[in-house]
Design a protein around this motif. Structure first.
Motif, PDB file in Angstrom:
ATOM      1  N   ASP A 179       0.916  -1.100  -0.116  1.00  0.00           N
ATOM      2  CA  ASP A 179      -0.139  -0.103  -0.188  1.00  0.00           C
ATOM      3  C   ASP A 179       0.823   1.241  -0.049  1.00  0.00           C
ATOM      4  O   ASP A 179       1.885   1.502   0.702  1.00  0.00           O
ATOM      5  CB  ASP A 179      -0.905   0.078   1.154  1.00  0.00           C
ATOM      6  CG  ASP A 179      -2.150  -0.780   0.964  1.00  0.00           C
ATOM      7  OD1 ASP A 179      -2.296  -1.375   0.042  1.00  0.00           O
ATOM      8  OD2 ASP A 179      -2.529  -1.400   2.263  1.00  0.00           O
ATOM      9  N   LEU A 230      -7.362   4.246   2.983  1.00  0.00           N
ATOM     10  CA  LEU A 230      -8.675   3.329   3.143  1.00  0.00           C
ATOM     11  C   LEU A 230      -9.535   3.766   1.870  1.00  0.00           C
ATOM     12  O   LEU A 230     -10.363   4.445   2.302  1.00  0.00           O
ATOM     13  CB  LEU A 230      -9.162   3.753   4.484  1.00  0.00           C
ATOM     14  CG  LEU A 230      -8.339   3.509   5.773  1.00  0.00           C
ATOM     15  CD1 LEU A 230      -9.129   4.051   7.011  1.00  0.00           C
ATOM     16  CD2 LEU A 230      -7.920   2.222   6.244  1.00  0.00           C
ATOM     17  N   PRO A 231      -9.150   3.037   0.781  1.00  0.00           N
ATOM     18  CA  PRO A 231     -10.109   3.270  -0.447  1.00  0.00           C
ATOM     19  C   PRO A 231     -11.574   3.197   0.033  1.00  0.00           C
ATOM     20  O   PRO A 231     -11.945   2.145   0.508  1.00  0.00           O
ATOM     21  CB  PRO A 231      -9.482   2.284  -1.359  1.00  0.00           C
ATOM     22  CG  PRO A 231      -8.318   1.971  -0.857  1.00  0.00           C
ATOM     23  CD  PRO A 231      -8.376   1.988   0.600  1.00  0.00           C
ATOM     24  N   ILE A 232     -12.381   4.005  -0.631  1.00  0.00           N
ATOM     25  CA  ILE A 232     -13.784   3.780  -0.435  1.00  0.00           C
ATOM     26  C   ILE A 232     -14.498   4.047  -1.729  1.00  0.00           C
ATOM     27  O   ILE A 232     -14.105   4.753  -2.891  1.00  0.00           O
ATOM     28  CB  ILE A 232     -14.561   4.681   0.612  1.00  0.00           C
ATOM     29  CG1 ILE A 232     -14.165   6.169   0.304  1.00  0.00           C
ATOM     30  CG2 ILE A 232     -14.076   4.286   2.133  1.00  0.00           C
ATOM     31  CD1 ILE A 232     -14.851   7.206   1.176  1.00  0.00           C
ATOM     32  N   GLY A 233     -15.636   3.155  -1.923  1.00  0.00           N
ATOM     33  CA  GLY A 233     -16.393   3.609  -2.995  1.00  0.00           C
ATOM     34  C   GLY A 233     -15.916   3.357  -4.433  1.00  0.00           C
ATOM     35  O   GLY A 233     -14.835   2.378  -4.841  1.00  0.00           O
ATOM     36  N   ASP A 234     -15.836   4.279  -5.343  1.00  0.00           N
ATOM     37  CA  ASP A 234     -15.521   4.083  -6.834  1.00  0.00           C
ATOM     38  C   ASP A 234     -13.759   4.399  -6.579  1.00  0.00           C
ATOM     39  O   ASP A 234     -13.434   5.135  -5.840  1.00  0.00           O
ATOM     40  CB  ASP A 234     -16.047   5.500  -7.675  1.00  0.00           C
ATOM     41  CG  ASP A 234     -15.432   5.529  -8.843  1.00  0.00           C
ATOM     42  OD1 ASP A 234     -14.063   5.709  -8.968  1.00  0.00           O
ATOM     43  OD2 ASP A 234     -16.094   5.028  -9.818  1.00  0.00           O
ATOM     44  N   PRO A 235     -13.082   3.367  -7.195  1.00  0.00           N
ATOM     45  CA  PRO A 235     -11.658   3.242  -7.170  1.00  0.00           C
ATOM     46  C   PRO A 235     -10.835   4.673  -7.605  1.00  0.00           C
ATOM     47  O   PRO A 235      -9.955   4.657  -7.133  1.00  0.00           O
ATOM     48  CB  PRO A 235     -11.380   2.194  -7.945  1.00  0.00           C
ATOM     49  CG  PRO A 235     -12.305   1.386  -8.278  1.00  0.00           C
ATOM     50  CD  PRO A 235     -13.576   2.058  -8.137  1.00  0.00           C
ATOM     51  N   GLN A 242     -12.117   7.857  -7.639  1.00  0.00           N
ATOM     52  CA  GLN A 242     -12.617   8.942  -6.478  1.00  0.00           C
ATOM     53  C   GLN A 242     -12.541   8.661  -5.007  1.00  0.00           C
ATOM     54  O   GLN A 242     -12.547   9.454  -4.423  1.00  0.00           O
ATOM     55  CB  GLN A 242     -14.225   9.377  -6.709  1.00  0.00           C
ATOM     56  CG  GLN A 242     -14.508   9.568  -8.378  1.00  0.00           C
ATOM     57  CD  GLN A 242     -16.296   9.685  -8.361  1.00  0.00           C
ATOM     58  OE1 GLN A 242     -16.636   8.690  -8.008  1.00  0.00           O
ATOM     59  NE2 GLN A 242     -16.488  11.066  -9.001  1.00  0.00           N
ATOM     60  N   GLY A 243     -12.212   7.177  -4.857  1.00  0.00           N
ATOM     61  CA  GLY A 243     -12.204   6.964  -3.251  1.00  0.00           C
ATOM     62  C   GLY A 243     -10.626   6.891  -2.836  1.00  0.00           C
ATOM     63  O   GLY A 243     -10.825   6.194  -1.629  1.00  0.00           O
ATOM     64  N   ALA A 244      -9.882   6.854  -3.586  1.00  0.00           N
ATOM     65  CA  ALA A 244      -8.382   7.048  -3.039  1.00  0.00           C
ATOM     66  C   ALA A 244      -7.517   7.764  -3.885  1.00  0.00           C
ATOM     67  O   ALA A 244      -7.981   8.421  -4.758  1.00  0.00           O
ATOM     68  CB  ALA A 244      -7.943   5.438  -3.263  1.00  0.00           C
TER      69      ALA A 244
END
Length: 107
Positions: A3, A97-102, A104-106
């Motif tokens: 990561d 901590l990626p969230i939702g759409d790859p 938009q969320g990271a």
């Protein structure tokens, strides 16, 4: 692949030193962008507080971030801004901590 490491570095210029801080950080960017493992090194200025600068960084690994911290570009920035900042930079390191759409969320 491990990561990435996300860094938020905040700097506050002393009154009248805003231009020097911006110029110094802009000048260092090409060298930092060329460092192994640099995925993002992006300068921002707080709206309505021109003395507040934030660098948002993304490094491929702990080793890449460590090498950046010990590298020539950062040493030059530190020397150039030694008397221009109101306080030492605040450097915070985050785990993503990626969230939702790859996309938009990271970072």
């Amino acid at each position: 692949m491990a990561d990435p490491y996300i860094v938020v570095a905040t700097m506050i210029a002393k009154p009248g030193q805003e231009e020097l801080v911006e110029k110094t950080l802009r000048a260092a960017a090409p060298a930092v962008h060329a460092e192994p493992g640099c995925l993002r090194y992006a300068l921002h200025r707080q709206r309505n507080k021109p003395e507040h600068f934030v660098m948002i960084e993304k490094w491929a690994s702990k080793e890449a971030l460590r090498a950046h911290g010990q590298g020539a570009a950062l040493a030059e920035v530190g020397a150039a801004l030694a008397d221009a900042l109101a306080a030492p930079p605040e450097v915070l390191v985050f785990d993503p901590l990626p969230i939702g759409d790859p996309e938009q969320g990271a970072l």
